[in-house]
Design a protein around this motif. Sequence first.
Motif, PDB file in Angstrom:
ATOM      1  N   MET A  39       0.834  -1.196   0.000  1.00  0.00           N
ATOM      2  CA  MET A  39       0.000   0.000   0.000  1.00  0.00           C
ATOM      3  C   MET A  39       0.878   1.258   0.000  1.00  0.00           C
ATOM      4  N   VAL A  40       1.888   1.265   0.869  1.00  0.00           N
ATOM      5  CA  VAL A  40       2.749   2.448   0.973  1.00  0.00           C
ATOM      6  C   VAL A  40       3.593   2.611  -0.301  1.00  0.00           C
ATOM      7  N   LEU A  41       3.993   1.491  -0.893  1.00  0.00           N
ATOM      8  CA  LEU A  41       4.761   1.566  -2.141  1.00  0.00           C
ATOM      9  C   LEU A  41       3.920   2.109  -3.289  1.00  0.00           C
ATOM     10  N   ASP A  42       2.679   1.618  -3.383  1.00  0.00           N
ATOM     11  CA  ASP A  42       1.783   2.116  -4.428  1.00  0.00           C
ATOM     12  C   ASP A  42       1.559   3.608  -4.258  1.00  0.00           C
ATOM     13  N   LEU A  43       1.379   3.994  -3.007  1.00  0.00           N
ATOM     14  CA  LEU A  43       1.186   5.411  -2.699  1.00  0.00           C
ATOM     15  C   LEU A  43       2.426   6.212  -3.112  1.00  0.00           C
ATOM     16  N   THR A  44       3.579   5.661  -2.782  1.00  0.00           N
ATOM     17  CA  THR A  44       4.845   6.313  -3.146  1.00  0.00           C
ATOM     18  C   THR A  44       4.900   6.530  -4.652  1.00  0.00           C
ATOM     19  N   ASP A  45       4.623   5.459  -5.386  1.00  0.00           N
ATOM     20  CA  ASP A  45       4.693   5.526  -6.838  1.00  0.00           C
ATOM     21  C   ASP A  45       3.717   6.575  -7.376  1.00  0.00           C
ATOM     22  N   ARG A  46       2.511   6.579  -6.806  1.00  0.00           N
ATOM     23  CA  ARG A  46       1.487   7.519  -7.273  1.00  0.00           C
ATOM     24  C   ARG A  46       1.934   8.960  -7.049  1.00  0.00           C
ATOM     25  N   ILE A  47       2.419   9.245  -5.845  1.00  0.00           N
ATOM     26  CA  ILE A  47       2.842  10.616  -5.514  1.00  0.00           C
ATOM     27  C   ILE A  47       4.031  11.024  -6.387  1.00  0.00           C
ATOM     28  N   VAL A  48       4.997  10.121  -6.521  1.00  0.00           N
ATOM     29  CA  VAL A  48       6.204  10.433  -7.307  1.00  0.00           C
ATOM     30  C   VAL A  48       5.826  10.714  -8.762  1.00  0.00           C
ATOM     31  N   GLN A  49       4.925   9.907  -9.314  1.00  0.00           N
ATOM     32  CA  GLN A  49       4.500  10.114 -10.705  1.00  0.00           C
ATOM     33  C   GLN A  49       3.722  11.418 -10.845  1.00  0.00           C
ATOM     34  N   ALA A  79      12.596  -3.239  -6.726  1.00  0.00           N
ATOM     35  CA  ALA A  79      13.650  -2.457  -7.392  1.00  0.00           C
ATOM     36  C   ALA A  79      13.449  -2.451  -8.906  1.00  0.00           C
ATOM     37  N   ILE A  80      12.935  -3.572  -9.410  1.00  0.00           N
ATOM     38  CA  ILE A  80      12.702  -3.679 -10.858  1.00  0.00           C
ATOM     39  C   ILE A  80      11.400  -2.984 -11.245  1.00  0.00           C
ATOM     40  N   GLN A  81      10.390  -3.225 -10.423  1.00  0.00           N
ATOM     41  CA  GLN A  81       9.040  -2.750 -10.758  1.00  0.00           C
ATOM     42  C   GLN A  81       8.917  -1.228 -10.730  1.00  0.00           C
ATOM     43  N   TYR A  82       9.557  -0.595  -9.761  1.00  0.00           N
ATOM     44  CA  TYR A  82       9.381   0.846  -9.599  1.00  0.00           C
ATOM     45  C   TYR A  82      10.535   1.631 -10.213  1.00  0.00           C
ATOM     46  N   GLY A  83      10.218   2.839 -10.642  1.00  0.00           N
ATOM     47  CA  GLY A  83      11.256   3.742 -11.113  1.00  0.00           C
ATOM     48  C   GLY A  83      11.689   3.521 -12.546  1.00  0.00           C
ATOM     49  N   GLN A 114      13.355  -4.605 -18.737  1.00  0.00           N
ATOM     50  CA  GLN A 114      13.482  -6.021 -19.096  1.00  0.00           C
ATOM     51  C   GLN A 114      14.184  -6.866 -18.036  1.00  0.00           C
ATOM     52  N   LEU A 115      14.696  -6.220 -17.001  1.00  0.00           N
ATOM     53  CA  LEU A 115      15.404  -6.970 -15.961  1.00  0.00           C
ATOM     54  C   LEU A 115      14.484  -7.963 -15.255  1.00  0.00           C
TER      55      LEU A 115
END
Length: 267
Positions: free
Chosen positions: A189-199, A215-219, A241-242
Amino acid sequence: MDAALELKQIHKIFEAGTVNENHVLKGIDFTVQKGDFITVIGGNGAGKSTFLNSIAGSFPVDEGTILLDGQDITHTPAYERAAHISRVFQDAKMGTATRLTIEENLAVAWNRGKKRRFAWGIKEAQRKVFKEELEKLDLGLEDRLKMEVGLLSGGQRQALTLLMATLVDPKLLLLDEHTAALDPKTSQMVLDLTDRIVQEKQLTTLMITHNMEHAIQYGNRLIMMNNGQIVVDVSGDEKQQLTVPDLLALFKQNSGNAVMEDALLLS
Ligand SMILES: Nc1ncnc2c1ncn2[C@@H]1O[C@H](COP(=O)(O)OP(=O)(O)OP(=O)(O)O)[C@@H](O)[C@H]1O
Ligand SMILES: [Mg+2]
């Protein structure tokens, strides 16, 4: 593209000149473009936290130059850097004030970097913004503005910390295993939130994680540290692709260590 952050030949030696001398950062050269979302991985003691701490100014570096948005901040104290650099740590207690209410905490965050702090008491307009921002978390905190933060769960508190860190757009967001202490569901939940805010805010972000999938999924870029150096730096399609086995192979190749560390494997 403009560089948000440039590190040139950064060295950090702890307890120099003693028997405990520890050369932790060994000549880091690193440029971050505005809007980059970079995940940072590496074994225990690789120097990841020291790397982020150097950028935040937790201690002076021994050699090298740090430029934030083109400005030399090498000798700028941490509290001044904090006007532009936000951080979230593993321990949710570090980002919020326990005895203050949710809205008081948000008011502190709202004032970050502002020279004059005239706000005694929270104005209605401000409260409205806080409510709107809290609604986005989808945790029901918008109805609990007067609640003491110490009463929140770890996940709620970390979500609030993240909101505080980004309420006023920072030039740089530093996340040091900020979901590591949470259970898997809350961590997600916190990671999804992080991604949303960062985007949404297009924030320039460095996120340390021990979780290779994350590490692969985000950023858009991934770096691996080993023994005080950046040993892998991939971005764009190459990063997309990693796979986890690729990363494990890269780690073995670059650490000269055939045995994978538990911390990396088990997370
Ligand atoms: N303030 C400090 N004083 C002395 N030594 C330190 C300090 N901070 C870190 N170190 C040392 O620097 C080395 C790198 O530590 P660092 O915390 O940067 O590693 P890390 O990659 O973040 O590891 P982990 O994955 O375990 O968090 C370690 O040997 C650590 O003991
Ligand atoms: Mg660390």
